[in-house]
Design a protein around this motif. Structure first.
Motif, PDB file in Angstrom:
ATOM      1  N   PHE A  87       0.816  -1.212   0.000  1.00 25.54           N
ATOM      2  CA  PHE A  87       0.000   0.000   0.000  1.00 25.54           C
ATOM      3  C   PHE A  87       0.853   1.268   0.000  1.00 25.54           C
ATOM      4  O   PHE A  87       0.341   2.359   0.227  1.00 25.54           O
ATOM      5  CB  PHE A  87      -0.934   0.003   1.211  1.00 25.54           C
ATOM      6  N   LEU A  88       2.158   1.118  -0.250  1.00 23.13           N
ATOM      7  CA  LEU A  88       3.029   2.289  -0.326  1.00 23.13           C
ATOM      8  C   LEU A  88       2.652   3.100  -1.567  1.00 23.13           C
ATOM      9  O   LEU A  88       2.820   2.626  -2.690  1.00 23.13           O
ATOM     10  CB  LEU A  88       4.492   1.863  -0.407  1.00 23.13           C
ATOM     11  N   PRO A  89       2.150   4.315  -1.399  1.00 24.28           N
ATOM     12  CA  PRO A  89       1.712   5.108  -2.564  1.00 24.28           C
ATOM     13  C   PRO A  89       2.883   5.741  -3.296  1.00 24.28           C
ATOM     14  O   PRO A  89       3.804   6.271  -2.680  1.00 24.28           O
ATOM     15  CB  PRO A  89       0.808   6.173  -1.935  1.00 24.28           C
ATOM     16  N   VAL A  90       2.849   5.699  -4.609  1.00 22.72           N
ATOM     17  CA  VAL A  90       3.934   6.260  -5.409  1.00 22.72           C
ATOM     18  C   VAL A  90       4.017   7.776  -5.236  1.00 22.72           C
ATOM     19  O   VAL A  90       5.095   8.372  -5.384  1.00 22.72           O
ATOM     20  CB  VAL A  90       3.746   5.892  -6.897  1.00 22.72           C
ATOM     21  N   ASN A  91       2.889   8.411  -4.879  1.00 22.35           N
ATOM     22  CA  ASN A  91       2.917   9.868  -4.741  1.00 22.35           C
ATOM     23  C   ASN A  91       3.736  10.344  -3.552  1.00 22.35           C
ATOM     24  O   ASN A  91       3.989  11.540  -3.408  1.00 22.35           O
ATOM     25  CB  ASN A  91       1.495  10.445  -4.674  1.00 22.35           C
ATOM     26  N   LEU A  92       4.211   9.418  -2.703  1.00 19.38           N
ATOM     27  CA  LEU A  92       5.082   9.817  -1.594  1.00 19.38           C
ATOM     28  C   LEU A  92       6.434  10.313  -2.103  1.00 19.38           C
ATOM     29  O   LEU A  92       7.159  11.000  -1.382  1.00 19.38           O
ATOM     30  CB  LEU A  92       5.286   8.654  -0.616  1.00 19.38           C
ATOM     31  N   PHE A  93       6.791   9.954  -3.337  1.00 21.76           N
ATOM     32  CA  PHE A  93       8.044  10.461  -3.907  1.00 21.76           C
ATOM     33  C   PHE A  93       7.980  11.975  -4.092  1.00 21.76           C
ATOM     34  O   PHE A  93       9.007  12.622  -4.281  1.00 21.76           O
ATOM     35  CB  PHE A  93       8.336   9.784  -5.245  1.00 21.76           C
ATOM     36  N   ALA A  94       6.777  12.536  -4.016  1.00 18.14           N
ATOM     37  CA  ALA A  94       6.648  13.995  -4.067  1.00 18.14           C
ATOM     38  C   ALA A  94       7.349  14.631  -2.869  1.00 18.14           C
ATOM     39  O   ALA A  94       7.744  15.798  -2.930  1.00 18.14           O
ATOM     40  CB  ALA A  94       5.174  14.392  -4.090  1.00 18.14           C
ATOM     41  N   SER A  95       7.497  13.862  -1.786  1.00 20.01           N
ATOM     42  CA  SER A  95       8.207  14.383  -0.613  1.00 20.01           C
ATOM     43  C   SER A  95       9.677  14.642  -0.945  1.00 20.01           C
ATOM     44  O   SER A  95      10.261  15.627  -0.486  1.00 20.01           O
ATOM     45  CB  SER A  95       8.097  13.402   0.552  1.00 20.01           C
ATOM     46  N   VAL A  96      10.270  13.785  -1.770  1.00 21.50           N
ATOM     47  CA  VAL A  96      11.664  13.976  -2.177  1.00 21.50           C
ATOM     48  C   VAL A  96      11.781  15.242  -3.016  1.00 21.50           C
ATOM     49  O   VAL A  96      12.725  16.025  -2.867  1.00 21.50           O
ATOM     50  CB  VAL A  96      12.172  12.761  -2.977  1.00 21.50           C
ATOM     51  N   VAL A 154       5.809  24.559   6.170  1.00 23.97           N
ATOM     52  CA  VAL A 154       4.897  23.568   5.586  1.00 23.97           C
ATOM     53  C   VAL A 154       5.569  22.208   5.473  1.00 23.97           C
ATOM     54  O   VAL A 154       4.989  21.174   5.849  1.00 23.97           O
ATOM     55  CB  VAL A 154       4.409  24.040   4.196  1.00 23.97           C
ATOM     56  N   LEU A 155       6.819  22.172   4.985  1.00 23.59           N
ATOM     57  CA  LEU A 155       7.496  20.889   4.794  1.00 23.59           C
ATOM     58  C   LEU A 155       7.860  20.233   6.124  1.00 23.59           C
ATOM     59  O   LEU A 155       7.815  19.002   6.239  1.00 23.59           O
ATOM     60  CB  LEU A 155       8.741  21.072   3.929  1.00 23.59           C
ATOM     61  N   VAL A 156       8.211  21.020   7.120  1.00 20.11           N
ATOM     62  CA  VAL A 156       8.500  20.450   8.441  1.00 20.11           C
ATOM     63  C   VAL A 156       7.238  19.801   9.015  1.00 20.11           C
ATOM     64  O   VAL A 156       7.279  18.686   9.547  1.00 20.11           O
ATOM     65  CB  VAL A 156       9.039  21.531   9.407  1.00 20.11           C
ATOM     66  N   VAL A 157       6.104  20.499   8.882  1.00 22.58           N
ATOM     67  CA  VAL A 157       4.833  19.951   9.373  1.00 22.58           C
ATOM     68  C   VAL A 157       4.460  18.679   8.615  1.00 22.58           C
ATOM     69  O   VAL A 157       4.061  17.674   9.215  1.00 22.58           O
ATOM     70  CB  VAL A 157       3.706  20.998   9.249  1.00 22.58           C
ATOM     71  N   LEU A 158       4.594  18.706   7.287  1.00 23.65           N
ATOM     72  CA  LEU A 158       4.286  17.521   6.483  1.00 23.65           C
ATOM     73  C   LEU A 158       5.180  16.351   6.863  1.00 23.65           C
ATOM     74  O   LEU A 158       4.718  15.208   6.966  1.00 23.65           O
ATOM     75  CB  LEU A 158       4.454  17.842   4.993  1.00 23.65           C
ATOM     76  N   PHE A 159       6.464  16.627   7.067  1.00 21.32           N
ATOM     77  CA  PHE A 159       7.417  15.563   7.400  1.00 21.32           C
ATOM     78  C   PHE A 159       7.069  14.930   8.747  1.00 21.32           C
ATOM     79  O   PHE A 159       7.024  13.700   8.870  1.00 21.32           O
ATOM     80  CB  PHE A 159       8.833  16.135   7.441  1.00 21.32           C
ATOM     81  N   ILE A 160       6.794  15.760   9.738  1.00 25.58           N
ATOM     82  CA  ILE A 160       6.481  15.252  11.080  1.00 25.58           C
ATOM     83  C   ILE A 160       5.183  14.445  11.059  1.00 25.58           C
ATOM     84  O   ILE A 160       5.102  13.356  11.638  1.00 25.58           O
ATOM     85  CB  ILE A 160       6.380  16.414  12.088  1.00 25.58           C
ATOM     86  N   THR A 182       3.791  12.938   8.513  1.00 25.31           N
ATOM     87  CA  THR A 182       3.967  11.706   7.732  1.00 25.31           C
ATOM     88  C   THR A 182       4.684  10.645   8.553  1.00 25.31           C
ATOM     89  O   THR A 182       4.287   9.462   8.548  1.00 25.31           O
ATOM     90  CB  THR A 182       4.766  11.986   6.446  1.00 25.31           C
ATOM     91  N   ILE A 183       5.731  11.038   9.277  1.00 20.50           N
ATOM     92  CA  ILE A 183       6.442  10.099  10.151  1.00 20.50           C
ATOM     93  C   ILE A 183       5.504   9.581  11.225  1.00 20.50           C
ATOM     94  O   ILE A 183       5.519   8.380  11.577  1.00 20.50           O
ATOM     95  CB  ILE A 183       7.674  10.780  10.797  1.00 20.50           C
ATOM     96  N   ASN A 184       4.660  10.454  11.744  1.00 20.86           N
ATOM     97  CA  ASN A 184       3.687  10.061  12.767  1.00 20.86           C
ATOM     98  C   ASN A 184       2.715   9.024  12.217  1.00 20.86           C
ATOM     99  O   ASN A 184       2.395   8.028  12.887  1.00 20.86           O
ATOM    100  CB  ASN A 184       2.928  11.299  13.250  1.00 20.86           C
ATOM    101  N   MET A 185       2.244   9.238  10.982  1.00 24.86           N
ATOM    102  CA  MET A 185       1.353   8.264  10.336  1.00 24.86           C
ATOM    103  C   MET A 185       2.053   6.928  10.133  1.00 24.86           C
ATOM    104  O   MET A 185       1.451   5.859  10.293  1.00 24.86           O
ATOM    105  CB  MET A 185       0.882   8.799   8.984  1.00 24.86           C
ATOM    106  N   LEU A 186       3.350   6.985   9.788  1.00 31.36           N
ATOM    107  CA  LEU A 186       4.111   5.759   9.559  1.00 31.36           C
ATOM    108  C   LEU A 186       4.221   4.941  10.830  1.00 31.36           C
ATOM    109  O   LEU A 186       4.000   3.717  10.828  1.00 31.36           O
ATOM    110  CB  LEU A 186       5.509   6.112   9.036  1.00 31.36           C
ATOM    111  N   PHE A 187       4.545   5.599  11.939  1.00 34.71           N
ATOM    112  CA  PHE A 187       4.698   4.886  13.203  1.00 34.71           C
ATOM    113  C   PHE A 187       3.361   4.381  13.749  1.00 34.71           C
ATOM    114  O   PHE A 187       3.299   3.362  14.429  1.00 34.71           O
ATOM    115  CB  PHE A 187       5.371   5.792  14.241  1.00 34.71           C
ATOM    116  N   LYS A 188       2.288   5.080  13.427  1.00 39.85           N
ATOM    117  CA  LYS A 188       0.974   4.636  13.851  1.00 39.85           C
ATOM    118  C   LYS A 188       0.434   3.496  12.984  1.00 39.85           C
ATOM    119  O   LYS A 188      -0.545   2.842  13.337  1.00 39.85           O
ATOM    120  CB  LYS A 188      -0.010   5.815  13.804  1.00 39.85           C
ATOM    121  N   GLY A 189       1.089   3.292  11.837  1.00 38.42           N
ATOM    122  CA  GLY A 189       0.682   2.205  10.950  1.00 38.42           C
ATOM    123  C   GLY A 189      -0.405   2.584   9.968  1.00 38.42           C
ATOM    124  O   GLY A 189      -0.875   1.732   9.200  1.00 38.42           O
ATOM    125  N   SER A 190      -0.806   3.853   9.936  1.00 39.56           N
ATOM    126  CA  SER A 190      -1.889   4.266   9.049  1.00 39.56           C
ATOM    127  C   SER A 190      -1.408   4.674   7.660  1.00 39.56           C
ATOM    128  O   SER A 190      -2.198   4.777   6.725  1.00 39.56           O
ATOM    129  CB  SER A 190      -2.657   5.434   9.670  1.00 39.56           C
TER     130      SER A 190
END
Length: 325
Positions: A16-25, A305-311, A313-321
């Motif tokens: 379920f890893l979305p390809v649009n996450l590469f937009a973060s890079v 904006v990017l700091v908030v998005l990064f934090i 996103t990491i929070n979602m990753l650790f929560k498993g969502s």
């Protein structure tokens, strides 16, 4: 109970890893390049750009490992994602990420940057060809003319953005080709997207952040054109100013508390980074206190904006969502 646990485990998976996450890079790389320009305009430490650049590289490596794993373990999932009439556009985030990283890494090693740039131009042109060919097959829903449509083809302009000073004898024509494809297609696609946004129902809440992509053709176009011409002329100024105007319009439509957070929010990162880089470059050219102030505000806003998005996103990753179906 064991069956329920197995189902729950299956729901949180690399499939379920979305390809649009590469937009973060893309966004983080753009932020690194912006802070590198800021060190010239404001005298800030280049270490800031270095740290952000390292984060961009690490995120790209992590996402690449994850998505390659998805490709190996669940090839049909990747095929379905690529064939999707909207999600397929986000594969352009991978090729653009490679191009942007060539500039980030090129600041430390010119040869490495040049090699990565050459590697990046091949899939960028190939994806553009595939997407345009697919669209010309016909029978596409008008509702699928969304801002993400701009990513894979208009993304070719990033070849000129990152390769404007490449020493290869053939680089001039490649950069010109990229500007030709990206620039002309941008006019056509923007017309389709604006027609859809004006005459049809609003985008779903989860897709609203992607509206910010519409400023990219103008700000990326400004950067690509000025890198190619090695000067800023009135045409470049027009690109910059319209992109800035469009950003102000879209800002109040995109940044709303009612829009739920998700991976799609990373769609705002790179367009804002392109605007920040363009604003800094234009401010250094004009030397106006107002334009310098605008560049500082945009850079600060982009960073927040990017700091908030990064934090988040990491929070979602650790929560498993983040990796749930």
């Amino acid at each position: 109970m064991q069956t329920m646990a197995a189902v729950q485990k299956q729901k949180s998976s690399v499939q379920f890893l979305p390809v649009n996450l590469f937009a973060s890079v893309m966004g983080i790389s753009g932020l690194s390049l912006a802070w590198r320009q800021a060190s010239k305009l404001f005298g800030t430490s280049p270490v800031i750009a270095d740290i952000i650049g390292i984060v961009a590289v690490l995120v790209f490596v992590a996402l690449s490992i994850g998505y390659i794993s998805k490709w190996v373990l669940y090839p049909q999932k990747v095929k379905d994602e690529f064939a999707h009439p909207v999600l397929g556009f986000f594969f352009g985030t991978i090729t653009i990420s490679i191009l942007l990283l060539s500039s980030v890494i090129g600041a430390y090693s010119e040869i490495s940057g040049q090699v990565i740039w050459v590697i990046g131009i091949v899939p960028t042109f190939a994806l553009s060809f595939v997407i345009v060919t697919r669209l010309l097959n016909g029978n596409h829903e008008p509702g699928n003319a969304v801002p993400a449509l701009l990513i894979p083809v208009v993304g070719t302009i990033n070849i000129a953005v990152t390769g404007g000073t490449m020493p290869f004898p053939w680089a001039h024509e490649i950069n010109l080709l990229s500007l030709a494809i990206g620039g002309i297609v941008a006019l056509v696609f923007l017309s389709l997207i604006l027609s859809r946004l004006i005459h049809q129902a609003p985008l779903p809440a989860g897709s609203t952040p992607s509206m910010m992509i519409m400023i990219a053709p103008f700000e990326v176009g400004f950067l690509g054109y000025t890198n190619f011409e090695q000067r800023i002329d009135p045409f470049a100024s027009i690109l910059y100013y319209f992109g800035l105007f469009l950003f102000i319009v879209l800002f109040f439509k995109v940044f709303k508390k009612s829009i739920p957070f998700g991976a799609s929010w990373w769609a705002v990162g790179f367009p804002m980074a392109a605007l920040s880089n363009a604003a800094l470059k234009y401010a250094m050219f004009v030397h106006s206190w107002l334009l310098i102030a605008i560049s500082a505000v945009v850079l600060a806003l982009l960073s927040i904006v990017l700091v908030v998005l990064f934090i988040r996103t990491i929070n979602m990753l650790f929560k498993g969502s983040l990796l749930k179906g």
